[in-house]
Design an enzyme around this catalytic site. Sequence first.
Site, PDB file in Angstrom:
ATOM      1  N   ASP A   1       0.761  -1.321   0.004  1.00 25.89           N
ATOM      2  CA  ASP A   1      -0.277  -0.187   0.037  1.00 25.89           C
ATOM      3  C   ASP A   1       1.253   1.187  -0.317  1.00 25.89           C
ATOM      4  OD1 ASP A   1      -1.749   1.976   0.184  1.00 25.89           O
ATOM      5  OD2 ASP A   1      -2.381   1.337   2.301  1.00 25.89           O
TER       6      ASP A   1
ATOM      7  N   TYR B   1       3.252   9.580  -0.064  1.00 21.35           N
ATOM      8  CA  TYR B   1       4.323   9.144   1.191  1.00 21.35           C
ATOM      9  C   TYR B   1       5.409   9.509   1.143  1.00 21.35           C
ATOM     10  CZ  TYR B   1      -0.196   6.200   2.478  1.00 21.35           C
ATOM     11  OH  TYR B   1      -1.465   5.197   2.332  1.00 21.35           O
TER      12      TYR B   1
END
Length: 72
Positions: free
Chosen positions: A48, A53
């Site tokens: 994921d 991120y």
Amino acid sequence: MRYRTLGDSGLRASVVGLGCNSIGAGLDLARTRAVVDAAIEEGITLFDTAEAYGEPAGASEELLGHRAGAPA
């Protein structure tokens, strides 16, 4: 590890995934390789990640790409 088929695609993914939000923020390339290698060894095939991120944004996907074989 258990796996599930994704719809009618024939693709299978592990029922356990690895959240990659700390890759690129708290983990460097060496640690990323260690964590991802351990996950793969356990049969994890679901990672994921998201463009947001890492520090800077996108660092998680970049380090995962380097782990997959791209030069560091």
